[in-house]
Structures are given as structure tokens and as C-alpha cells.
Write an enzyme that holds these catalytic residues in place. Sequence first.
Site, PDB file in Angstrom:
ATOM      1  N   ARG A  69       0.473  -1.028   0.041  1.00 20.84           N
ATOM      2  CA  ARG A  69       0.059   0.270   0.332  1.00 20.84           C
ATOM      3  C   ARG A  69       0.935   1.074  -0.170  1.00 20.84           C
ATOM      4  NH1 ARG A  69      -4.446   1.025  -1.709  1.00 20.84           N
ATOM      5  NH2 ARG A  69      -5.671  -0.710  -0.528  1.00 20.84           N
ATOM      6  N   ARG A  95       1.272  -6.623  -9.612  1.00 19.91           N
ATOM      7  CA  ARG A  95       2.188  -6.303  -8.581  1.00 19.91           C
ATOM      8  C   ARG A  95       2.111  -7.594  -7.723  1.00 19.91           C
ATOM      9  NH1 ARG A  95      -2.597  -2.419  -6.145  1.00 19.91           N
ATOM     10  NH2 ARG A  95      -4.490  -3.519  -6.336  1.00 19.91           N
ATOM     11  N   HIS A 157       0.869   3.352 -10.599  1.00 20.93           N
ATOM     12  CA  HIS A 157      -0.250   3.865  -9.794  1.00 20.93           C
ATOM     13  C   HIS A 157       0.415   4.727  -8.092  1.00 20.93           C
ATOM     14  CE1 HIS A 157      -3.606   3.718  -6.469  1.00 20.93           C
ATOM     15  NE2 HIS A 157      -4.357   3.570  -7.512  1.00 20.93           N
ATOM     16  N   ASP A 202     -11.632  10.068  -7.359  1.00 19.75           N
ATOM     17  CA  ASP A 202     -11.546   8.794  -8.078  1.00 19.75           C
ATOM     18  C   ASP A 202     -11.664   8.689  -8.804  1.00 19.75           C
ATOM     19  OD1 ASP A 202     -11.071   5.499  -6.783  1.00 19.75           O
ATOM     20  OD2 ASP A 202     -10.603   6.780  -8.780  1.00 19.75           O
ATOM     21  N   GLU A 261      -1.241   9.258 -11.234  1.00 22.68           N
ATOM     22  CA  GLU A 261      -1.820   7.990 -12.351  1.00 22.68           C
ATOM     23  C   GLU A 261      -1.059   8.060 -14.032  1.00 22.68           C
ATOM     24  OE1 GLU A 261      -4.594   4.735 -10.424  1.00 22.68           O
ATOM     25  OE2 GLU A 261      -4.666   5.516  -8.962  1.00 22.68           O
TER      26      GLU A 261
HETATM   27  O1  TA6 Z   1      -6.427   4.238  -8.887  1.00 21.78           O
HETATM   28  C1  TA6 Z   1      -8.008   4.565  -7.831  1.00 21.78           C
HETATM   29  C2  TA6 Z   1      -8.039   2.991  -7.505  1.00 21.78           C
HETATM   30  O2  TA6 Z   1      -8.775   2.856  -8.422  1.00 21.78           O
HETATM   31  C3  TA6 Z   1      -9.763   3.258  -6.359  1.00 21.78           C
HETATM   32  O3  TA6 Z   1     -11.107   2.172  -7.134  1.00 21.78           O
HETATM   33  C4  TA6 Z   1      -9.212   2.286  -5.504  1.00 21.78           C
HETATM   34  O4  TA6 Z   1      -9.510   0.858  -5.801  1.00 21.78           O
HETATM   35  C5  TA6 Z   1      -7.837   2.609  -5.477  1.00 21.78           C
HETATM   36  O5  TA6 Z   1      -7.411   2.533  -6.847  1.00 21.78           O
HETATM   37  C6  TA6 Z   1      -6.623   1.261  -4.535  1.00 21.78           C
HETATM   38  O6  TA6 Z   1      -6.960   0.384  -4.925  1.00 21.78           O
HETATM   39  P1  TA6 Z   1      -6.310  -1.210  -4.506  1.00 21.78           P
HETATM   40  O7  TA6 Z   1      -6.907  -2.225  -5.100  1.00 21.78           O
HETATM   41  O8  TA6 Z   1      -4.730  -1.023  -4.591  1.00 21.78           O
HETATM   42  O9  TA6 Z   1      -7.010  -1.094  -3.245  1.00 21.78           O
END
Ligand code: TA6
Length: 287
Positions: A69, A95, A157, A202, A261
Site C-alpha cells: 500500500r 504487483r 499507480h 477517484d 497515476e
Molecule cells: O486508482 C484508484 C483506484 O482504482 C481506486 O478506485 C482504489 O480502488 C485504488 O485504486 C486502490 O486500489 P487497491 O486495489 O490498490 O486497493
Amino acid sequence: MPVDIALPSSVRIEPGAGGLPRLSINSRQGSAEIYFHGAHLTAWQPASASAPVLWLSRESVFAENKAIRGGVPICFPWFGANVADPKAPAHGFARLRAWTLLDAQEDATGVVSITLGLESPDMFQAQYRVEIGPSLTMQLQIHNPAQTPFTFEEALHTYFAVHDVRNVTVSGLEDTEYLDKVAGFERRIQPHEAIHFTAETDRVYLNTRTACVIHDPGARRTITINKTGSDTTVVWNPWIDKARAMADFGDHEWPEMVCVETCNVGDYARTLVPGESHTMTAIISVS
Ligand code: TA6
């Protein structure tokens, strides 16, 4: 993690969090950490910066079956949920896989370049080059070695560290169409003004190749994200409720970060004919 690559003195392999092996880079140009797990860049601080540029949750899990994270998750070969397979991991499997170290170099000025690879022989070959210098270059090249076309989504991301997202703006996406995930992916247009954050945000900005700038007055810095080979940009902050709902995201951490991103997602997914390659690059600089 068996490695038969000669490492420059600025690059070490060491056990990281959760015992996962990582590359630790310390040169006169700055410092960085990249886990073999997901080829996941978790830290970058150029020599010129007084604080880390990437954000990492203090609640992040470090395990082979879990995405880290923070830092820069590589979302590939799909973004978000896999519509064909609801049980498939969100944001693809790249990932969650151990990548292979292919090369590690340091030039005369102390710029370190690291290349990692991941392949699925009958589907794709991925190479990810991270260059740690006065700026950070992240380059994801996807090659199609198969005899049939290969369609994929991809995203770097990137989680950026900010002083307080409530006082941050992101410019570069003015007048740009976006899908608002918070509003059921409704199509909207960014007004002729920078993005500011007053709630969960988002958004998938469409058909944009522009650089974005994170204006962070609380940290007295701006972070610029230039990109090539990318037609979409996602901007995300989970805000209060979404942060609380994520076990690996501290309830009070959401003001500390914003994601900008660099990606090719949705209608801007890429298709490679046999033998073709595509490169997406993000270049991060701090001032
Ligand atoms: O990039 C934004 C997103 O798609 C959000 O909707 C949220 O889900 C975030 O990615 C994090 O996703 P993850 O699967 O890493 O918890």
C-alpha cells in the site's frame, strides 16, 4: 532471491519489510527502495529533497499474496476489477508477482538505473526500468512475443506524499473529460481550474497526454509528473470513509497522500500485434 547481476556499490539487496527482498539504492543523487515483489518502488528521495516524495502506508502489509500500500504499484495487465473474472485480483497480477532483476547500473554522475522483468511466455514480456537521479524515471515496456494480439491495461499507480491533501491542488487536467468513479463512472468535464480535494476523489481523466503538477504549499514544494506513451491519468484520494474501510490504510493517513497515476485504462487499453512493443514512461521531478 538469486541474482547473478553485478551490482554497483550504490545498490544492495537486503531483506525488507515482512522479510521480502528489496533493492536498496543510495547514491549521491538520492535514495530509493524497490521490492522484487511487484517490482514495487516503495521509496524515492532525491538528494535535493528534504522529505520522501512517495507515500507508504504505515499499515501496509508486506506479503507475497498482498499488494504493498503506497509507493508505485504496477497495475497490469488490467486496471481495477477484472470484468471477466470477479475472483481475479484488482489491478492485475503484476504487483503480486516476484520480478527478476535484469540490470543495475550507476553512471558517472551517480544516476542509478535498475531494470526488472516479468514474463508470461505465451502472453507478454514486461520490462520495468527505474532511473533514480535528480528526477525519477519509471518506464514500463510491454512486448508481445506470442502469435496473437495482446490487449492490456497498465498503470503506474503512484502515491505521492503531501503535507495535507485539503490544501493541495493538481493542475494540468483543466477542461479534460473524466469518468467519476465516485459517481458511478459518470462522464464529466474538469472545469478550467486545478483539481482540489474536498471529499473522496477517484477520477479517470481521458485522452490526456499533459504533465500534471501537484501544488503542495504545506510542504513548500511542487511535484511534476511528465509522461509519454500514456493517454489517461487517474487522480485518487480515498478520504475518510474509504481510508477507514481499507485494513492496510491508516484511518488518519488519507490527508498525507494523493495518487496521480500514469496509465492506459478503459477505452485507452493498448493492443499489441505479435512482435510489437509499447513503452509508457512517467518522469517525476520535485521543486
Ligand atoms: O486508482 C484508484 C483506484 O482504482 C481506486 O478506485 C482504489 O480502488 C485504488 O485504486 C486502490 O486500489 P487497491 O486495489 O490498490 O486497493
